[in-house]
Design an enzyme around this catalytic site. Structure first.
Site, PDB file in Angstrom:
ATOM      1  N   TYR A  59     -11.286  24.950  21.427  1.00 12.28           N
ATOM      2  CA  TYR A  59     -10.852  23.797  20.633  1.00 12.28           C
ATOM      3  C   TYR A  59     -11.338  24.005  19.212  1.00 12.28           C
ATOM      4  O   TYR A  59     -12.513  24.315  18.992  1.00 12.28           O
ATOM      5  CB  TYR A  59     -11.431  22.494  21.186  1.00 12.28           C
ATOM      6  CG  TYR A  59     -10.412  21.742  21.993  1.00 12.28           C
ATOM      7  CD1 TYR A  59      -9.220  21.346  21.394  1.00 12.28           C
ATOM      8  CD2 TYR A  59     -10.609  21.446  23.331  1.00 12.28           C
ATOM      9  CE1 TYR A  59      -8.241  20.676  22.118  1.00 12.28           C
ATOM     10  CE2 TYR A  59      -9.650  20.776  24.067  1.00 12.28           C
ATOM     11  CZ  TYR A  59      -8.460  20.392  23.455  1.00 12.28           C
ATOM     12  OH  TYR A  59      -7.503  19.736  24.161  1.00 12.28           O
ATOM     13  N   LYS A 239      11.784  33.348  14.564  1.00  6.50           N
ATOM     14  CA  LYS A 239      13.210  33.720  14.473  1.00  6.50           C
ATOM     15  C   LYS A 239      13.305  35.050  13.721  1.00  6.50           C
ATOM     16  O   LYS A 239      12.810  36.059  14.224  1.00  6.50           O
ATOM     17  CB  LYS A 239      13.995  32.585  13.827  1.00  6.50           C
ATOM     18  CG  LYS A 239      13.927  31.295  14.666  1.00  6.50           C
ATOM     19  CD  LYS A 239      14.760  30.175  14.112  1.00  6.50           C
ATOM     20  CE  LYS A 239      14.788  28.985  15.033  1.00  6.50           C
ATOM     21  NZ  LYS A 239      14.007  27.849  14.592  1.00  6.50           N
TER      22      LYS A 239
HETATM   23  N1  DSN Z   1      16.903  25.603  18.398  1.00  4.70           N
HETATM   24  C1  DSN Z   1      16.874  26.322  17.142  1.00  4.70           C
HETATM   25  C2  DSN Z   1      18.088  27.108  16.908  1.00  4.70           C
HETATM   26  O1  DSN Z   1      18.583  27.683  17.864  1.00  4.70           O
HETATM   27  O2  DSN Z   1      18.551  27.192  15.793  1.00  4.70           O
HETATM   28  C3  DSN Z   1      16.582  25.434  16.009  1.00  4.70           C
HETATM   29  O3  DSN Z   1      15.359  24.832  16.221  1.00  4.70           O
END
Ligand code: DSN
Length: 427
Positions: A59, A239
């Site tokens: 924590y 991403k």
């Molecule tokens: N779920 C994501 C996407 O696929 O663009 C965005 O948060």
């Protein structure tokens, strides 16, 4: 599968065969399918195993140097490393690496700058926006008041389905939102951050860029950087940025930074996910290397090659193509009866993973849609190049053109599986 994962699964099998079976099946699914979901990627071994470390045992509420628990010395170090690397990557002064996700990052930003009922401007979900940009069931639409700026909807205009910057300004002058939000989940064109800042300055609003999708492209100059235009930048880390799942908030303004630190913790979160922060530090370190820039350039080249290949089969690309890592395919131009829902399911049965997506002016509901969103971050990580995109387009068209015929889908599944063997997921 990378060697560390193999040994981990061997060990797990002795203790928990049931969980191990599921993990092996998922690893096999990822190995043998072509991943075209624009928001997904395949992380490196370093990041994959960087999230499974002893940092998870702690924590560490608070921030480096000011924690509510003892024993945080190394957690301070790793969080500071992640912050410093994030700042270097995006060229800004302050970073908060604690948000658990992009939506959590956005929640902390709303809480910092808006009171319940306050107005903000954004792009609507079906035009490419995000749930946390004002969708009525999301906290952002439930507790705050979104006004949505449009795209150019006139087909005769060269910038058809691009953001309508003049209309954005007019909307903001009329409604005087406290916050202007840009950055999208299904918008394939370059975002002109400076135009949002000009309008924000005109009305005294905070300008926030949510670069969750394009973060990697922004960090490497493959897409313009939101800094110095944005007051605040939020992003996910998993991403194009190719890190662990998580969120990040950045700014150049110390006062805003302090405010948002408070709305992250204790405002909207408790203990930070220190293991995820450790993996963020590792991923940001990877993104600072020259080869990551080469990767980001290739992501965009691959997306543009896939756009060209799909156009040849008669698919219409929303906004006329792409400048980034994703494209939005209007399926109706190829077949008026074809829905995104069917296309997603048929392609999945053929080993090509995509997601249905609403398109501008879509008349079908969000669980059906007339569009398909495709992106190239994952296949580029896997080593695919422009020359492979015509083959992917050909498989897509075979599946969709067959109306999801089981035999045709199975035949493509076999070819995809064999193709994937040539591009293993170790990197
Ligand atoms: N779920 C994501 C996407 O696929 O663009 C965005 O948060």
């Amino acid at each position: 599968m990378d060697s560390l994962t193999v040994s981990y699964l061997e060990m797990l099998e002795q203790h928990d065969a049931e969980a191990c079976r599921i993990l092996r099946a998922e690893a096999a699914r990822q190995e043998t399918t072509i991943e075209l979901i624009a928001s997904e990627n395949h992380v490196s071994q370093r990041v994959m195993h960087g999230i499974g470390t002893c940092l998870t045992n702690k924590y560490a509420e608070g921030y480096p140097g000011r924690r509510y628990y003892g024993g945080c010395r190394h957690h301070d170090e790793i969080e500071q490393l992640a912050r410093d690397r994030a700042k270097e990557l995006f060229g800004c002064k302050y970073a908060n690496v604690q948000p658990h996700s992009g939506a959590q990052a956005n929640m902390a930003v709303y809480m910092a700058f808006l009171e319940p009922g306050d107005t903000f401007a954004s792009l609507v979900l079906k035009d490419g926006g995000h749930l946390s940009h004002g969708m009525h069931l999301n906290f952002s639409g439930r507790y705050f008041k979104p006004v949505h700026y449009p795209l150019v909807y006139d087909e005769a205009k060269p910038d058809f389905e691009h953001i309508d910057y003049d209309a954005m300004r007019a909307l903001c002058l009329e409604h005087r939102p406290k916050m202007i939000l840009c950055g999208y989940s299904a918008y394939p064109r370059t975002i002109h951050f400076e135009k949002f800042r000009t309008v924000a300055d005109e009305i005294g609003a905070i300008m926030v860029a949510d670069i969750a999708h394009i973060a990697g492209l922004c960090a490497t100059g493959v897409h313009p950087n939101p800094f110095p235009h944005a007051h605040v930048v939020t992003t996910t880390t998993h991403k194009t940025l190719r890190g662990p799942r998580g969120g990040l908030i950045m700014t150049n303004d110390l006062e805003l930074h302090k405010k948002m630190n408070t709305t992250v913790f204790p405002g909207t979160q408790g203990g930070p996910l220190m293991h995820a922060i450790g993996a963020k530090a590792i991923a940001f370190g990877e993104a600072l290397k020259p080869e990551y820039k080469t990767y980001c350039r290739q992501v965009v080249s691959n997306a543009q090659a896939l756009v060209s290949a799909l156009s040849e089969y008669g698919y219409r690309l929303c906004s006329g193509g792409t400048d980034n890592h994703l494209m939005l395919v209007d399926l109706s131009a190829r077949d008026a009866d074809l829905t995104g829902k069917d296309a997603e399911a048929w392609l999945e049965s053929a080993g090509i993973i995509t997601n249905k997506n609403g398109i501008p002016k879509d008349t079908r509901p969000p669980m059906v849609t007339s569009g398909l969103r495709l992106g190239t971050p994952a296949v580029t990580t896997r080593g695919l190049r422009e020359e492979h995109m015509p083959q992917i387009a050909a498989w897509i068209d075979r599946v969709l053109g067959s109306g999801g015929d089981e035999g045709e889908c199975a035949a493509v599944r076999g070819e995809v599986r064999e193709f994937c063997e040539g591009y293993p997921l170790e990197h």
